[in-house]
Scaffold this active site. Structure first.
Site, PDB file in Angstrom:
ATOM      1  N   ASP A  43      -7.862   1.499   7.016  1.00 43.58           N
ATOM      2  CA  ASP A  43      -6.351   1.959   7.469  1.00 43.58           C
ATOM      3  C   ASP A  43      -6.551   3.446   7.782  1.00 43.58           C
ATOM      4  OD1 ASP A  43      -6.445   3.555   4.973  1.00 43.58           O
ATOM      5  OD2 ASP A  43      -4.777   2.453   3.926  1.00 43.58           O
TER       6      ASP A  43
ATOM      7  N   TYR B 293       5.130  -9.225   8.500  1.00 44.51           N
ATOM      8  CA  TYR B 293       4.809  -7.699   8.608  1.00 44.51           C
ATOM      9  C   TYR B 293       4.975  -7.328  10.028  1.00 44.51           C
ATOM     10  CZ  TYR B 293       2.965  -8.328   3.983  1.00 44.51           C
ATOM     11  OH  TYR B 293       2.571  -8.845   2.378  1.00 44.51           O
TER      12      TYR B 293
ATOM     13  N   ASP C  63       0.866  -1.116   0.010  1.00 45.96           N
ATOM     14  CA  ASP C  63       0.035   0.106   0.087  1.00 45.96           C
ATOM     15  C   ASP C  63       0.827   1.152  -0.026  1.00 45.96           C
ATOM     16  OD1 ASP C  63      -2.223  -1.579   0.098  1.00 45.96           O
ATOM     17  OD2 ASP C  63      -2.314  -1.351   2.376  1.00 45.96           O
TER      18      ASP C  63
ATOM     19  N   ARG D 136      -4.570  -4.890   6.235  1.00 49.15           N
ATOM     20  CA  ARG D 136      -5.634  -4.154   6.483  1.00 49.15           C
ATOM     21  C   ARG D 136      -7.082  -5.179   7.174  1.00 49.15           C
ATOM     22  NH1 ARG D 136      -7.259  -1.022   1.940  1.00 49.15           N
ATOM     23  NH2 ARG D 136      -5.984  -2.323   0.679  1.00 49.15           N
TER      24      ARG D 136
END
Length: 303
Positions: free
Chosen positions: A89, A75, A47, A181
């Site tokens: 987000d 992550y 993103d 997300r």
């Protein structure tokens, strides 16, 4: 007649530590320009506001992108508790809030349901295609649509920090196609407090790590110089998930022409996908059958 693409015949991987505020496509374009490369692509979109590993493939390394895309990735991300947004987000609009705040133990207990083989619904603001249209375009137009859940393998999901009652930082290792997300959104719903991603960083992807990444500032400073070329990693790093076999000289010639070629293999099963080398150079990827590699991808490297 197709126009010949300008640039150098250069092959390999440049690992970039992507900054926030830049799209993955913009990073690829920057690398292609800085390396004066004919061809470039990346292994797994981040993103725009996410940071961390974006592995950019150049030249013949683009043929190995699927093997990095399919590999495990890790992550770290911080979830803002108490609010849901339309994008899942911090870039989106808040659409619901909650005063509830879970304890550390509540969070740790809830994480278990997101480990292993799970089904995940991608965010509506994502590149998933719905009847040929990107979901984010439909979402921007306020279209009413649903996205089907899809399978995801989550190797590990653990809590690593709780800076305050409104935030929790997690680390996740997962397979292809995971949306962090969605994890934040679904965790918030499971805890009854809502949630969205505040910060997201990809710390490794397959063999590539953020600590090995080069910054955009460094790319600009060293653009079109031998100093930048020195950061190029071998094409074969994109093949670390596959076993290697050794092509014979005659077999390499046949493989480079797209035909099955003789290879020397050990610990490779009949029908297994692998890659062949000759004198340390990659020749082809294919399926091993009875002493031969049947190629699916052939590498054409400059002399």
């Amino acid at each position: 007649m197709a126009r010949k693409r300008k640039g150098r015949d250069i092959s390999g991987w440049l690992v970039v530590d992507k900054p926030a505020g830049m799209t993955s496509t913009a990073v690829v374009n920057k690398v292609r320009w800085a390396m004066a490369a004919k061809k470039a692509g990346h292994a797994g979109t981040l993103d725009p506001e996410a940071t961390g590993v974006l592995a950019v493939a150049l030249g013949e390394a683009t043929k190995t992108v699927p093997y990095i895309t399919d590999s495990l990735k890790a992550y770290t991300f911080t979830v803002r508790l108490g609010a849901a947004t339309n994008t899942d987000d911090a870039e989106g609009e808040v659409i619901a809030t909650s005063e509830a705040r879970p304890t550390d133990d509540d969070i740790k207990a809830a994480l278990a349901q997101f480990v292993g083989d799970i089904m995940q619904v991608p965010p509506k603001f994502s590149a998933v295609k719905i009847d040929g249209e990107r979901a984010y375009k439909l979402a921007r137009d306020d279209e009413d649509f649903e996205i089907a859940a899809r399978p995801l393998w989550v190797e590990e999901l653990v809590m690593i920090d709780r800076e305050d009652t409104d935030h929790v930082t997690l680390e996740m290792t997962c397979g292809k196609g995971g949306y962090v997300r969605s994890i934040a959104r679904d965790l918030g719903e499971a805890l009854g407090c809502l949630g969205h991603v505040r910060e997201l960083r990809r710390i490794w992807s397959g063999p590539f790590t953020a600590s090995d990444g080069i910054s955009i500032e460094q790319i600009d400073e060293m653009a079109k110089t031998p100093e930048l070329d020195a950061y190029l990693r071998p094409l074969t790093e994109g093949l670390t998930e596959l076993p290697e076999v050794k092509a014979t000289a005659e077999g390499a010639v046949r493989l480079r022409n797209g035909n099955p070629g003789m290879v020397i293999a050990s610990d490779v099963d009949y029908g297994e996908e692998c890659w062949a080398s000759l004198d340390g150079e990659p020749v082809a990827v294919g399926v091993f059958k009875a002493g031969e590699l049947h190629p699916s991808r052939v590498f054409v490297l400059p002399e």
